[in-house]
Design a protein around this motif. Structure first.
Motif, short mmCIF file in Angstrom:
data_model
loop_
_atom_site.label_atom_id
_atom_site.label_comp_id
_atom_site.label_asym_id
_atom_site.label_seq_id
_atom_site.Cartn_x
_atom_site.Cartn_y
_atom_site.Cartn_z
N GLU A 157 0.91 -1.43 -0.20
CA GLU A 157 0.06 0.05 0.04
C GLU A 157 1.10 0.82 -0.18
O GLU A 157 0.46 2.19 -0.59
N LYS A 158 2.16 0.75 0.36
CA LYS A 158 3.28 2.16 0.99
C LYS A 158 3.66 2.05 -0.59
O LYS A 158 4.08 3.63 -0.58
N GLY A 159 3.70 1.29 -1.57
CA GLY A 159 4.18 1.66 -2.83
C GLY A 159 5.79 0.89 -3.00
O GLY A 159 6.35 1.25 -4.16
N ALA A 160 6.06 -0.07 -2.11
CA ALA A 160 7.59 -0.69 -2.15
C ALA A 160 7.21 -1.10 -2.66
O ALA A 160 7.07 -2.03 -3.19
N VAL A 161 9.00 -1.48 -3.53
CA VAL A 161 9.23 -2.97 -4.50
C VAL A 161 9.30 -4.32 -3.35
O VAL A 161 9.71 -3.24 -1.80
N ILE A 162 8.85 -5.10 -3.44
CA ILE A 162 8.99 -6.30 -1.83
C ILE A 162 9.43 -7.09 -2.38
O ILE A 162 9.90 -8.04 -3.42
N CYS A 163 10.78 -7.30 -1.75
CA CYS A 163 11.57 -8.12 -1.67
C CYS A 163 11.95 -9.74 -0.62
O CYS A 163 11.21 -8.79 0.35
N ALA A 164 11.66 -10.83 -0.55
CA ALA A 164 11.67 -11.17 0.38
C ALA A 164 12.85 -13.20 0.38
O ALA A 164 12.70 -13.04 -0.50
N ASP A 165 13.73 -12.24 1.54
CA ASP A 165 14.44 -13.52 1.71
C ASP A 165 13.63 -15.00 2.71
O ASP A 165 12.13 -14.67 2.75
N THR A 166 13.95 -16.39 2.89
CA THR A 166 13.65 -16.73 3.10
C THR A 166 14.46 -18.29 4.06
O THR A 166 15.76 -17.67 4.58
N LYS A 167 13.85 -18.39 5.20
CA LYS A 167 15.00 -19.71 5.63
C LYS A 167 13.88 -20.88 6.02
O LYS A 167 12.76 -21.09 5.54
N LEU A 168 14.09 -22.01 6.32
CA LEU A 168 13.72 -23.50 6.92
C LEU A 168 12.74 -22.69 8.03
O LEU A 168 13.44 -21.71 9.07
N ASN A 192 17.65 -20.05 -0.76
CA ASN A 192 18.52 -20.52 -1.26
C ASN A 192 18.15 -22.11 -2.07
O ASN A 192 16.63 -22.23 -1.98
N GLU A 193 18.90 -22.97 -2.62
CA GLU A 193 18.33 -23.98 -2.88
C GLU A 193 17.29 -25.10 -2.36
O GLU A 193 16.77 -25.66 -2.31
N LYS A 194 17.68 -25.64 -1.00
CA LYS A 194 17.60 -26.19 -0.03
C LYS A 194 15.92 -25.23 0.42
O LYS A 194 14.80 -26.70 0.27
N GLU A 195 15.81 -24.57 0.21
CA GLU A 195 15.02 -23.28 0.49
C GLU A 195 13.97 -23.70 0.11
O GLU A 195 12.48 -23.79 -0.51
N ALA A 196 13.91 -23.34 -1.87
CA ALA A 196 13.82 -23.76 -3.11
C ALA A 196 13.20 -24.48 -2.82
O ALA A 196 12.25 -25.02 -3.34
N ALA A 197 13.56 -26.05 -2.55
CA ALA A 197 13.05 -27.74 -2.72
C ALA A 197 11.74 -27.68 -1.59
O ALA A 197 10.98 -27.66 -2.54
N TYR A 198 12.82 -27.09 -0.55
CA TYR A 198 10.76 -26.70 0.33
C TYR A 198 9.90 -26.39 0.11
O TYR A 198 8.83 -27.11 0.28
N TYR A 199 10.07 -25.27 -0.09
CA TYR A 199 9.21 -24.42 -0.53
C TYR A 199 8.46 -24.57 -1.44
O TYR A 199 6.97 -25.08 -2.33
N SER A 200 8.85 -25.06 -2.60
CA SER A 200 8.16 -25.27 -4.02
C SER A 200 8.05 -26.82 -4.20
O SER A 200 7.15 -27.61 -5.01
N ILE A 221 15.05 -16.23 -7.61
CA ILE A 221 16.65 -15.91 -7.32
C ILE A 221 16.64 -16.40 -6.26
O ILE A 221 16.43 -17.11 -5.17
N ILE A 222 17.44 -18.40 -6.89
CA ILE A 222 18.10 -19.00 -6.43
C ILE A 222 19.06 -19.35 -5.91
O ILE A 222 19.95 -18.97 -7.07
N LYS A 223 19.41 -18.83 -5.23
CA LYS A 223 21.52 -18.65 -4.33
C LYS A 223 21.37 -20.48 -3.83
O LYS A 223 20.60 -21.03 -3.91
N THR A 224 22.85 -20.43 -4.99
CA THR A 224 23.09 -21.97 -4.85
C THR A 224 24.25 -22.13 -4.45
O THR A 224 25.72 -22.97 -5.06
N GLY A 225 24.77 -21.12 -2.90
CA GLY A 225 26.10 -21.15 -2.45
C GLY A 225 27.32 -21.46 -3.52
O GLY A 225 27.57 -20.09 -4.38
N ALA A 226 28.04 -21.94 -3.49
CA ALA A 226 29.23 -21.31 -4.36
C ALA A 226 29.69 -21.55 -5.48
O ALA A 226 29.67 -21.28 -6.71
#
Ligand SMILES: Nc1ncnc2c1ncn2[C@@H]1O[C@H](COP(=O)(O)OP(=O)(O)OP(=O)(O)O)[C@@H](O)[C@H]1O
Ligand SMILES: [Mg+2]
Length: 296
Positions: A157-168, A192-200, A221-226
């Motif tokens: 409602e305040k017009g911001a771009v919304i970004c979200a990281d996740t954790k398990l 990250n890749e584990k979180e992406a697998a878990y939530y999807s 954006i899936i972060k894949t460590g090294a």
């Protein structure tokens, strides 16, 4: 005008490196170093962004204790706007006790303070900003579905771009479906890749990203460590390799720094690819020293 407000955790990390038992006394140990570091997703992210020169604010909860004083002071010293810090009577500021042995193995000790009992963010505590960054969905103080819905709606409602990281999740099973009304309001998500697998509940990166996007999230954006990262957005899908780092010291907070770098690209109106490159560069810088933020 605030560029980014980071909402999430603030933690004091006490990091002991190279602990060895004494040959003379069984209950006495020596260590190479014992240092305090600021930590927690919102602290790491906001300090990194303030360090890049952006107007950055934090919304987090701290106790009225020494750890809370140290974190608040460090944030202010780094130039982060601390008006959104709420100090809670009777709550302990979370302190994480981390031990890194000479062989690189790690022990981590946490207490119930990490659950932030007594602290829930109110929608009116989110200031107006170009970007609202939920530093970790599904962990305290951002684990309650109905509160999350209200906060995401308030940010939009305040017009911001919304970004979200996740954790398990810490304990209970979390289903993205339970947030389905507000997921289409999220512009960028950074699991990250584990979180992406878990939530999807999918196996490959393109399938994982497709599932997040089916639920309405615009850019994944899936972060894949090294390895680097996998990006799927309205303007295409690609992998980018990590920036090679020969002297990796500690990857704690690498994900938070990745997000900070990426957000710096959004603020500069960069392309999706350039945003991801800025994320990889900032993450690479962060892993050449101990801790995710600063050392006290
Ligand atoms: N060994 C490495 N070499 C180079 N870059 C790395 C390395 N490890 C991590 N990174 C960088 O850090 C980014 C984030 O790391 P990772 O995928 O572990 O995120 P994360 O699990 O969310 O991290 P965090 O522990 O902070 O939550 C990666 O996308 C990559 O750019
Ligand atoms: Mg992470």
């Amino acid at each position: 005008m605030i560029d980014v407000v980071c909402i999430g955790q603030a933690v004091l990390d006490c990091i002991t490196r190279g602990k060895e038992s004494s040959p003379y006394r069984p209950n006495v140990y020596r260590a190479e170093s014992i240092r305090l570091h600021t930590g927690g997703d919102a602290v790491n992210e906001s300090m990194a962004l303030a360090g890049m020169g952006f107007q950055t604010a934090i919304v987090c909860g701290l106790g009225w204790d020494i750890a809370g004083n140290l974190i608040e002071n460090e944030l202010a010293r780094a130039g982060v706007n601390t008006a959104g810090i709420r100090r809670i009577e009777g709550m302990d500021t979370p302190i994480a006790n981390l031990q890194v042995a000479k062989d690189g193995s790690r022990i981590s000790v946490n207490s119930g303070a990490t659950r932030l009992p007594g602290y829930r963010i109110l929608p009116e505590e989110i200031p107006e900003a170009s970007i609202v960054s939920f530093a970790s969905l599904f962990r305290p103080p951002l684990e309650d579905y109905s509160a999350l819905r209200e906060l995401i709606l308030a940010a939009r409602e305040k017009g911001a771009v919304i970004c979200a990281d996740t954790k398990l999740p810490l304990t209970d099973t979390v289903l993205l479906e339970n947030l389905k009304e507000v997921l289409p309001l999220i512009d960028y998500i950074f699991p990250n890749e584990k979180e992406a697998a878990y939530y999807s509940q999918k196996e490959t990166f393109p399938e994982m990203a497709a599932e997040f996007r089916r639920l309405g999230i615009r850019n994944v954006i899936i972060k894949t460590g090294a390895e680097g990262c996998f990006v799927s957005g309205q303007k295409g899908e690609f992998c980018l390799p990590a920036v090679p780092v020969s002297d990796v010291v500690d990857t704690t907070g690498a994900g938070d720094n990745f997000v900070a770098g990426f957000l710096s690209g959004i603020l500069r109106s960069c392309s999706l690819k350039d945003c991801a490159s800025l994320g990889l560069e900032q993450a690479a810088r962060s892993i050449t020293h101990t801790g995710g933020g600063t050392t006290l």
